[in-house]
Scaffold this motif. Structure first.
Motif, PDB file in Angstrom:
ATOM      1  N   LYS A 163      -0.710   2.227  -6.037  1.00  0.00           N
ATOM      2  CA  LYS A 163      -1.168   2.394  -4.664  1.00  0.00           C
ATOM      3  C   LYS A 163      -0.604   3.685  -4.093  1.00  0.00           C
ATOM      4  O   LYS A 163       0.593   3.822  -3.942  1.00  0.00           O
ATOM      5  CB  LYS A 163      -0.761   1.191  -3.825  1.00  0.00           C
ATOM      6  N   LYS A 164      -1.516   4.597  -3.809  1.00  0.00           N
ATOM      7  CA  LYS A 164      -1.089   5.844  -3.179  1.00  0.00           C
ATOM      8  C   LYS A 164      -0.788   5.568  -1.719  1.00  0.00           C
ATOM      9  O   LYS A 164      -0.898   4.446  -1.253  1.00  0.00           O
ATOM     10  CB  LYS A 164      -2.158   6.916  -3.357  1.00  0.00           C
ATOM     11  N   GLU A 165      -0.427   6.578  -1.007  1.00  0.00           N
ATOM     12  CA  GLU A 165      -0.130   6.370   0.406  1.00  0.00           C
ATOM     13  C   GLU A 165      -1.338   5.763   1.110  1.00  0.00           C
ATOM     14  O   GLU A 165      -2.477   5.978   0.723  1.00  0.00           O
ATOM     15  CB  GLU A 165       0.267   7.680   1.061  1.00  0.00           C
ATOM     16  N   GLU A 166      -1.054   4.985   2.117  1.00  0.00           N
ATOM     17  CA  GLU A 166      -2.098   4.266   2.824  1.00  0.00           C
ATOM     18  C   GLU A 166      -2.980   5.223   3.610  1.00  0.00           C
ATOM     19  O   GLU A 166      -2.529   6.236   4.117  1.00  0.00           O
ATOM     20  CB  GLU A 166      -1.470   3.238   3.754  1.00  0.00           C
ATOM     21  N   ASN A 184      -4.677  -6.854   2.631  1.00  0.00           N
ATOM     22  CA  ASN A 184      -3.585  -7.822   2.598  1.00  0.00           C
ATOM     23  C   ASN A 184      -4.156  -9.158   3.058  1.00  0.00           C
ATOM     24  O   ASN A 184      -4.427  -9.340   4.235  1.00  0.00           O
ATOM     25  CB  ASN A 184      -2.445  -7.374   3.507  1.00  0.00           C
ATOM     26  N   VAL A 210      -6.411  -4.043  -4.110  1.00  0.00           N
ATOM     27  CA  VAL A 210      -7.291  -2.888  -4.022  1.00  0.00           C
ATOM     28  C   VAL A 210      -8.681  -3.388  -4.390  1.00  0.00           C
ATOM     29  O   VAL A 210      -8.887  -3.937  -5.472  1.00  0.00           O
ATOM     30  CB  VAL A 210      -6.850  -1.756  -4.968  1.00  0.00           C
ATOM     31  N   LEU A 267      -7.464  -1.148   0.657  1.00  0.00           N
ATOM     32  CA  LEU A 267      -6.231  -1.871   0.373  1.00  0.00           C
ATOM     33  C   LEU A 267      -6.176  -3.016   1.379  1.00  0.00           C
ATOM     34  O   LEU A 267      -6.115  -2.772   2.587  1.00  0.00           O
ATOM     35  CB  LEU A 267      -5.025  -0.952   0.517  1.00  0.00           C
ATOM     36  N   GLU A 276      -0.851  -7.120  -1.958  1.00  0.00           N
ATOM     37  CA  GLU A 276      -2.025  -6.419  -1.465  1.00  0.00           C
ATOM     38  C   GLU A 276      -2.995  -6.183  -2.617  1.00  0.00           C
ATOM     39  O   GLU A 276      -2.584  -5.973  -3.753  1.00  0.00           O
ATOM     40  CB  GLU A 276      -1.618  -5.087  -0.847  1.00  0.00           C
ATOM     41  N   ARG A 304      -6.205   2.812   9.040  1.00  0.00           N
ATOM     42  CA  ARG A 304      -6.442   1.375   9.219  1.00  0.00           C
ATOM     43  C   ARG A 304      -7.840   1.207   9.807  1.00  0.00           C
ATOM     44  O   ARG A 304      -8.188   1.870  10.793  1.00  0.00           O
ATOM     45  CB  ARG A 304      -5.376   0.795  10.149  1.00  0.00           C
ATOM     46  N   ASP A 347      -6.729  -0.939   4.802  1.00  0.00           N
ATOM     47  CA  ASP A 347      -6.450   0.493   4.758  1.00  0.00           C
ATOM     48  C   ASP A 347      -7.536   1.144   3.918  1.00  0.00           C
ATOM     49  O   ASP A 347      -7.805   0.709   2.790  1.00  0.00           O
ATOM     50  CB  ASP A 347      -5.081   0.772   4.128  1.00  0.00           C
ATOM     51  N   LEU A 360      -8.790   3.637   1.481  1.00  0.00           N
ATOM     52  CA  LEU A 360      -8.204   4.526   0.475  1.00  0.00           C
ATOM     53  C   LEU A 360      -9.170   5.623   0.050  1.00  0.00           C
ATOM     54  O   LEU A 360      -8.768   6.758  -0.172  1.00  0.00           O
ATOM     55  CB  LEU A 360      -7.780   3.719  -0.756  1.00  0.00           C
TER      56      LEU A 360
END
Length: 126
Positions: free
Chosen positions: A67-70, A101, A110, A99, A108, A73, A87, A89
């Protein structure tokens, strides 16, 4: 610049990056368990020994993704489910990568959703 900036990658190209790793598929009246993505063709993917049409899926869950940076939102409204937050991506030519939850999941997820299954996306209020 829009938060939905689209890359030139399509759904099959994105799935090619996930070859030989586990995915799960969800469609109307169908939910697969985890299986290994073995092949990505021009219109079909092979998971274990079965062939699927990715564009017909409601969601494709990718396991073992770094998981790269979020991303931003967003609120997402799908044709077959209630609104949910995620999120963002990546936005491809025919899919979005999110991403998510979910309360029933331990971690989380993907997920890839074909654009034909999405009604709208909006930036979530902070």
């Amino acid at each position: 610049m829009s938060f939905l900036h689209t890359t030139r990658m399509d759904l099959l190209e994105r799935l090619t990056l996930h070859l030989k790793r586990d995915i799960a598929l969800l469609a109307e009246g169908f939910e697969s368990g985890a299986g290994v993505l073995n092949q990505v063709g021009k219109r079909f993917i092979r998971v274990d020994e079965r062939y699927f049409v990715p564009a017909s899926m409601q969601e494709i869950v990718l396991f073992d993704v770094r998981k790269k940076e979020e991303g931003p939102r967003v609120n997402v409204r799908k044709a077959y489910a209630d609104i949910f937050e995620a999120d963002l991506l990546r936005t491809g030519t025919d899919f979005v990568e999110l991403l998510v939850n979910r309360a029933e999941e331990e971690e989380e997820l993907v997920i890839l959703i074909p654009l034909g299954r999405i009604l709208w996306i909006e930036r979530a209020e902070s």
